[in-house]
Design a protein around this motif. Structure first.
Motif, PDB file in Angstrom:
ATOM      1  N   VAL A 105       0.829  -1.209   0.000  1.00 52.97           N
ATOM      2  CA  VAL A 105       0.000   0.000   0.000  1.00 52.97           C
ATOM      3  C   VAL A 105       0.862   1.257   0.000  1.00 52.97           C
ATOM      4  O   VAL A 105       0.596   2.219  -0.711  1.00 52.97           O
ATOM      5  N   ALA A 106       1.922   1.222   0.791  1.00 51.97           N
ATOM      6  CA  ALA A 106       2.793   2.395   0.903  1.00 51.97           C
ATOM      7  C   ALA A 106       3.880   2.393  -0.164  1.00 51.97           C
ATOM      8  O   ALA A 106       4.687   3.324  -0.236  1.00 51.97           O
ATOM      9  N   GLN A 107       3.908   1.348  -1.002  1.00 45.04           N
ATOM     10  CA  GLN A 107       4.941   1.207  -2.024  1.00 45.04           C
ATOM     11  C   GLN A 107       6.333   1.390  -1.413  1.00 45.04           C
ATOM     12  O   GLN A 107       7.131   2.202  -1.871  1.00 45.04           O
ATOM     13  N   ALA A 108       6.614   0.595  -0.367  1.00 48.01           N
ATOM     14  CA  ALA A 108       7.882   0.769   0.332  1.00 48.01           C
ATOM     15  C   ALA A 108       8.407  -0.553   0.883  1.00 48.01           C
ATOM     16  O   ALA A 108       7.638  -1.465   1.182  1.00 48.01           O
ATOM     17  N   LEU A 109       9.724  -0.611   0.992  1.00 45.46           N
ATOM     18  CA  LEU A 109      10.420  -1.681   1.703  1.00 45.46           C
ATOM     19  C   LEU A 109      11.045  -1.050   2.945  1.00 45.46           C
ATOM     20  O   LEU A 109      11.489   0.104   2.893  1.00 45.46           O
ATOM     21  N   ALA A 133       5.943  -0.186 -10.577  1.00 45.67           N
ATOM     22  CA  ALA A 133       6.338  -1.444 -11.219  1.00 45.67           C
ATOM     23  C   ALA A 133       7.142  -2.314 -10.249  1.00 45.67           C
ATOM     24  O   ALA A 133       6.942  -3.534 -10.186  1.00 45.67           O
ATOM     25  N   GLU A 134       8.037  -1.701  -9.481  1.00 47.40           N
ATOM     26  CA  GLU A 134       8.813  -2.466  -8.498  1.00 47.40           C
ATOM     27  C   GLU A 134       7.889  -3.065  -7.435  1.00 47.40           C
ATOM     28  O   GLU A 134       8.063  -4.204  -7.001  1.00 47.40           O
ATOM     29  N   THR A 135       6.875  -2.277  -7.030  1.00 54.22           N
ATOM     30  CA  THR A 135       5.909  -2.767  -6.049  1.00 54.22           C
ATOM     31  C   THR A 135       5.139  -3.961  -6.604  1.00 54.22           C
ATOM     32  O   THR A 135       4.952  -4.979  -5.924  1.00 54.22           O
ATOM     33  N   GLU A 136       4.701  -3.858  -7.862  1.00 55.97           N
ATOM     34  CA  GLU A 136       3.934  -4.964  -8.469  1.00 55.97           C
ATOM     35  C   GLU A 136       4.785  -6.221  -8.587  1.00 55.97           C
ATOM     36  O   GLU A 136       4.296  -7.336  -8.381  1.00 55.97           O
ATOM     37  N   LEU A 137       6.053  -6.042  -8.915  1.00 55.99           N
ATOM     38  CA  LEU A 137       6.955  -7.190  -9.009  1.00 55.99           C
ATOM     39  C   LEU A 137       7.058  -7.895  -7.649  1.00 55.99           C
ATOM     40  O   LEU A 137       6.899  -9.119  -7.552  1.00 55.99           O
ATOM     41  N   THR A 158      13.188  -6.842 -19.497  1.00 57.97           N
ATOM     42  CA  THR A 158      12.511  -5.904 -18.599  1.00 57.97           C
ATOM     43  C   THR A 158      12.449  -6.495 -17.195  1.00 57.97           C
ATOM     44  O   THR A 158      12.678  -5.803 -16.201  1.00 57.97           O
ATOM     45  N   VAL A 159      12.134  -7.783 -17.110  1.00 60.14           N
ATOM     46  CA  VAL A 159      12.054  -8.455 -15.818  1.00 60.14           C
ATOM     47  C   VAL A 159      13.412  -8.384 -15.118  1.00 60.14           C
ATOM     48  O   VAL A 159      13.501  -7.987 -13.948  1.00 60.14           O
ATOM     49  N   HIS A 206      16.926  -6.122 -10.922  1.00 59.20           N
ATOM     50  CA  HIS A 206      18.164  -5.399 -10.613  1.00 59.20           C
ATOM     51  C   HIS A 206      17.877  -4.103  -9.860  1.00 59.20           C
ATOM     52  O   HIS A 206      18.544  -3.788  -8.867  1.00 59.20           O
ATOM     53  N   TYR A 207      16.850  -3.351 -10.306  1.00 57.82           N
ATOM     54  CA  TYR A 207      16.525  -2.087  -9.624  1.00 57.82           C
ATOM     55  C   TYR A 207      16.178  -2.334  -8.155  1.00 57.82           C
ATOM     56  O   TYR A 207      16.636  -1.613  -7.264  1.00 57.82           O
ATOM     57  N   VAL A 208      15.329  -3.335  -7.914  1.00 57.63           N
ATOM     58  CA  VAL A 208      14.882  -3.593  -6.540  1.00 57.63           C
ATOM     59  C   VAL A 208      16.065  -4.025  -5.669  1.00 57.63           C
ATOM     60  O   VAL A 208      16.226  -3.566  -4.539  1.00 57.63           O
TER      61      VAL A 208
END
Ligand code: CA
Length: 227
Positions: free
Chosen positions: A146-150, A163-167, A196-197, A202-204
């Motif tokens: 919900v907060a789109q955070a780690l 997109a990172e959150t959905e992954l 793309t995957v 890698h970004y996360v």
């Protein structure tokens, strides 16, 4: 003490702001009233009564309150099976407070002194994901879609893109399952390329820790067990 502002346009989200310091509360109610119908509670007991009496779209709770603490209030809200998103306000440097707030059921936190533009952006994000109230453990890390955070084990907040959150939502939906690139593409990046995957994995990893996602050779990815 409470301060209700009724008579606002229908459809405006309703916010409860629980804060004991009158100066801060007064400014917050005034600023946030541009976007929300704002009720104010000056302590945790009053806040809990109000939460149980009417439906709110989002709740802001100060960690430091006289009597019932902010964390006790959040725990009481969750014990009452209310999934209303909660943002907790904490003092600078109080890392333990942030972690215990998330553990108690807060969806996000913001460190005082904060910028109101930042608070409004966070509240809008929480309302968009309304009702999810979802925290997922990835090893010793916490992920709040919900907060789109780690959140790192030390309580550091790492913002994620949509997109990172959905992954991570997909991977944590079945932590034991190895997701192939095709499965991830179908769910998160329809029409995208396999690269793309890999790029988003890698970004996360780069913004959190490499162990957050495991690579399973020739098969795909699954959630890791970072410490
Ligand atoms: Ca306070």
């Amino acid at each position: 003490m409470s301060n209700s502002r009724d008579g606002q346009p229908v459809g405006r989200a309703r916010l409860l702001y629980v804060e004991d310091e009158p100066d801060i509360a007064e400014i917050a109610v005034e600023v946030l009233s541009d976007d929300f119908v704002v009720d104010h509670a000056a302590d945790g007991e009053a806040g809990l009564r109000m939460v149980l009496a009417r439906r709110y779209d989002v709740i802001v709770v100060d960690r430091r309150l006289p009597g019932m603490s902010g964390i006790e209030l959040i725990r009481a809200i969750r014990t009452a099976r209310l999934a209303t998103p909660v943002l907790m306000l904490t003092a600078l440097g109080a890392v333990d407070d942030r972690v215990s707030g998330l553990d108690a059921g807060a969806d996000d936190y913001l460190v005082k002194p904060f910028d109101f533009a930042e608070l409004r952006a966070r509240l809008r994000a929480l309302i968009r994901g309304r009702g999810v109230g979802d925290r997922r453990e990835i090893g010793d890390w916490l992920f709040t879609p919900v907060a789109q955070a780690l959140y790192s084990p030390a309580g550091e907040r790492i913002p994620l893109t949509s997109a990172e959150t959905e992954l991570l939502e997909l991977l944590t939906s079945s932590p034991e399952h190895v997701f192939s690139r095709e499965e991830i593409l179908d769910s998160v990046f329809p029409g995208g390329a396999a690269a793309t995957v890999d790029a988003y994995v890698h970004y996360v990893r780069r913004k959190s820790t490499p162990e957050i996602i495991d690579t399973v050779r020739a098969r795909g990815y699954r959630t890791g067990t970072p410490r």
